[in-house]
Design a protein around this motif. Structure first.
Motif, PDB file in Angstrom:
ATOM      1  N   ALA A 169     -51.014  37.626 -56.402  1.00 18.03           N
ATOM      2  CA  ALA A 169     -52.084  37.002 -57.176  1.00 18.03           C
ATOM      3  C   ALA A 169     -51.789  35.538 -57.479  1.00 18.03           C
ATOM      4  O   ALA A 169     -52.694  34.701 -57.483  1.00 18.03           O
ATOM      5  N   LEU A 170     -50.518  35.222 -57.729  1.00 17.64           N
ATOM      6  CA  LEU A 170     -50.152  33.864 -58.128  1.00 17.64           C
ATOM      7  C   LEU A 170     -49.631  33.032 -56.965  1.00 17.64           C
ATOM      8  O   LEU A 170     -49.357  31.837 -57.128  1.00 17.64           O
ATOM      9  N   GLY A 171     -49.469  33.655 -55.810  1.00 11.59           N
ATOM     10  CA  GLY A 171     -49.016  32.912 -54.645  1.00 11.59           C
ATOM     11  C   GLY A 171     -47.565  32.479 -54.727  1.00 11.59           C
ATOM     12  O   GLY A 171     -47.207  31.384 -54.274  1.00 11.59           O
ATOM     13  N   ILE A 172     -46.720  33.308 -55.332  1.00 10.52           N
ATOM     14  CA  ILE A 172     -45.294  33.009 -55.449  1.00 10.52           C
ATOM     15  C   ILE A 172     -44.509  34.226 -54.974  1.00 10.52           C
ATOM     16  O   ILE A 172     -45.068  35.319 -54.832  1.00 10.52           O
ATOM     17  N   THR A 173     -43.230  34.034 -54.699  1.00  9.91           N
ATOM     18  CA  THR A 173     -42.426  35.142 -54.204  1.00  9.91           C
ATOM     19  C   THR A 173     -42.076  36.109 -55.321  1.00  9.91           C
ATOM     20  O   THR A 173     -42.111  35.758 -56.511  1.00  9.91           O
ATOM     21  N   LYS A 174     -41.714  37.332 -54.926  1.00  7.90           N
ATOM     22  CA  LYS A 174     -41.306  38.329 -55.904  1.00  7.90           C
ATOM     23  C   LYS A 174     -40.056  37.864 -56.638  1.00  7.90           C
ATOM     24  O   LYS A 174     -39.934  38.090 -57.855  1.00  7.90           O
ATOM     25  N   ARG A 175     -39.150  37.190 -55.952  1.00  7.39           N
ATOM     26  CA  ARG A 175     -37.945  36.678 -56.600  1.00  7.39           C
ATOM     27  C   ARG A 175     -38.303  35.650 -57.675  1.00  7.39           C
ATOM     28  O   ARG A 175     -37.690  35.618 -58.740  1.00  7.39           O
ATOM     29  N   THR A 176     -39.310  34.829 -57.389  1.00  7.74           N
ATOM     30  CA  THR A 176     -39.749  33.837 -58.376  1.00  7.74           C
ATOM     31  C   THR A 176     -40.365  34.537 -59.594  1.00  7.74           C
ATOM     32  O   THR A 176     -40.153  34.117 -60.736  1.00  7.74           O
ATOM     33  N   VAL A 177     -41.115  35.595 -59.341  1.00 12.98           N
ATOM     34  CA  VAL A 177     -41.686  36.375 -60.453  1.00 12.98           C
ATOM     35  C   VAL A 177     -40.568  36.903 -61.336  1.00 12.98           C
ATOM     36  O   VAL A 177     -40.640  36.825 -62.574  1.00 12.98           O
ATOM     37  N   GLU A 178     -39.533  37.451 -60.726  1.00 18.91           N
ATOM     38  CA  GLU A 178     -38.405  37.993 -61.496  1.00 18.91           C
ATOM     39  C   GLU A 178     -37.696  36.899 -62.283  1.00 18.91           C
ATOM     40  O   GLU A 178     -37.268  37.119 -63.423  1.00 18.91           O
ATOM     41  N   ALA A 179     -37.575  35.701 -61.682  1.00 21.80           N
ATOM     42  CA  ALA A 179     -36.940  34.588 -62.391  1.00 21.80           C
ATOM     43  C   ALA A 179     -37.775  34.168 -63.595  1.00 21.80           C
ATOM     44  O   ALA A 179     -37.241  33.895 -64.680  1.00 21.80           O
ATOM     45  N   HIS A 180     -39.087  34.121 -63.408  1.00 18.32           N
ATOM     46  CA  HIS A 180     -39.978  33.787 -64.534  1.00 18.32           C
ATOM     47  C   HIS A 180     -39.847  34.831 -65.638  1.00 18.32           C
ATOM     48  O   HIS A 180     -39.814  34.489 -66.821  1.00 18.32           O
ATOM     49  N   ARG A 181     -39.756  36.105 -65.234  1.00 16.93           N
ATOM     50  CA  ARG A 181     -39.645  37.163 -66.221  1.00 16.93           C
ATOM     51  C   ARG A 181     -38.368  37.005 -67.042  1.00 16.93           C
ATOM     52  O   ARG A 181     -38.393  37.165 -68.268  1.00 16.93           O
ATOM     53  N   ARG A 182     -37.263  36.674 -66.401  1.00 19.49           N
ATOM     54  CA  ARG A 182     -36.001  36.480 -67.131  1.00 19.49           C
ATOM     55  C   ARG A 182     -36.126  35.348 -68.136  1.00 19.49           C
ATOM     56  O   ARG A 182     -35.675  35.464 -69.282  1.00 19.49           O
ATOM     57  N   ARG A 183     -36.737  34.246 -67.722  1.00 17.21           N
ATOM     58  CA  ARG A 183     -36.883  33.096 -68.621  1.00 17.21           C
ATOM     59  C   ARG A 183     -37.825  33.431 -69.776  1.00 17.21           C
ATOM     60  O   ARG A 183     -37.607  33.001 -70.920  1.00 17.21           O
ATOM     61  N   ILE A 184     -38.864  34.195 -69.480  1.00 16.70           N
ATOM     62  CA  ILE A 184     -39.800  34.611 -70.534  1.00 16.70           C
ATOM     63  C   ILE A 184     -39.066  35.445 -71.587  1.00 16.70           C
ATOM     64  O   ILE A 184     -39.205  35.210 -72.800  1.00 16.70           O
TER      65      ILE A 184
END
Length: 220
Positions: A169-184
């Motif tokens: 949906a956001l046009g980013i990799t799954k690894r990037t999603v996981e990195a965002h989740r950690r920072r959140i």
């Protein structure tokens, strides 16, 4: 003796000086921090709208009426609890006031014990609302630290969207999603997603009003 900073605030707003004086004589011995005003304008100039307390408010004030003042307090998300008093037995007015969050609607002349009981109940409610308000503001402040992209990822996760779909949906990799989740999680001070969801529920997020986005943040 109760410290001055811990004394509950009780505001008396009534155009009749005699009425205000009678309320003050009744409530003063209980150790409340009491201030009285003849109109809404004086109250708004002096009252602390962010602190817990109670407003004993005449319904039929000139210029800015009791209901109008109550609405201003609601819009300001003030924890102050409102107790309306009125010389007129207007049932529809009382129903409207209670529907909009007033603690009670009393008829003049107010019985002394009735006023004491209602003010005590209103102060307890206001204290609880103030605690909830502080918790909500703390969570909203944490949310405001998130980048626009982190807010987007968080919104997807709150809605139960799987990482793969967030990535698509956001046009980013799954690894990037996981990195965002950690920072959140780090920024929100949450160890688990259920804990984070509880924080967001207390803050009423996501709601109709989007969080402010800082121009210095860039999406990734």
């Amino acid at each position: 003796m109760i410290a001055d900073s811990e004394r509950p605030y009780v505001y008396l707003v009534d155009g009749d000086e005699t009425v205000r004086a009678s309320y003050r004589r009744l409530l003063q011995p209980l150790g409340y921090h009491i201030e009285d005003f003849a109109d809404s304008a004086g109250f708004l100039r002096s009252a602390n709208l962010e602190a817990a307390g109670c407003v004993v408010l005449d319904y039929h004030l000139p210029e800015l009426s009791g209901p109008e003042l109550h609405e201003r307090l609601r819009l300001a998300a003030s924890p102050l609890a409102v107790v309306f008093v009125s010389a007129q037995g207007d049932v529809p007015a009382a129903v409207r006031a209670m529907q909009r969050g007033a603690c009670d609607f009393l008829l003049k002349p107010v019985r002394e014990q009735q006023l004491l009981d209602v003010v005590n109940r209103a102060l307890r409610k206001s204290a609880a609302d103030a605690v909830q308000g502080r918790a909500r503001r703390a969570v909203l402040n944490q949310l405001a630290r998130l980048t626009p992209r982190e807010q987007e990822v968080l919104l997807q996760l709150v809605e139960g969207v799987h990482y793969d779909r967030v990535s698509s949906a956001l046009g980013i990799t799954k690894r990037t999603v996981e990195a965002h989740r950690r920072r959140i999680m780090e920024k929100m001070g949450a160890r688990t997603l259920p804990q984070l969801l509880q924080q967001l529920a207390r803050a009423g997020w996501p709601g109709r009003t989007p969080l402010p986005r800082e121009s210095s943040h860039t999406a990734s």
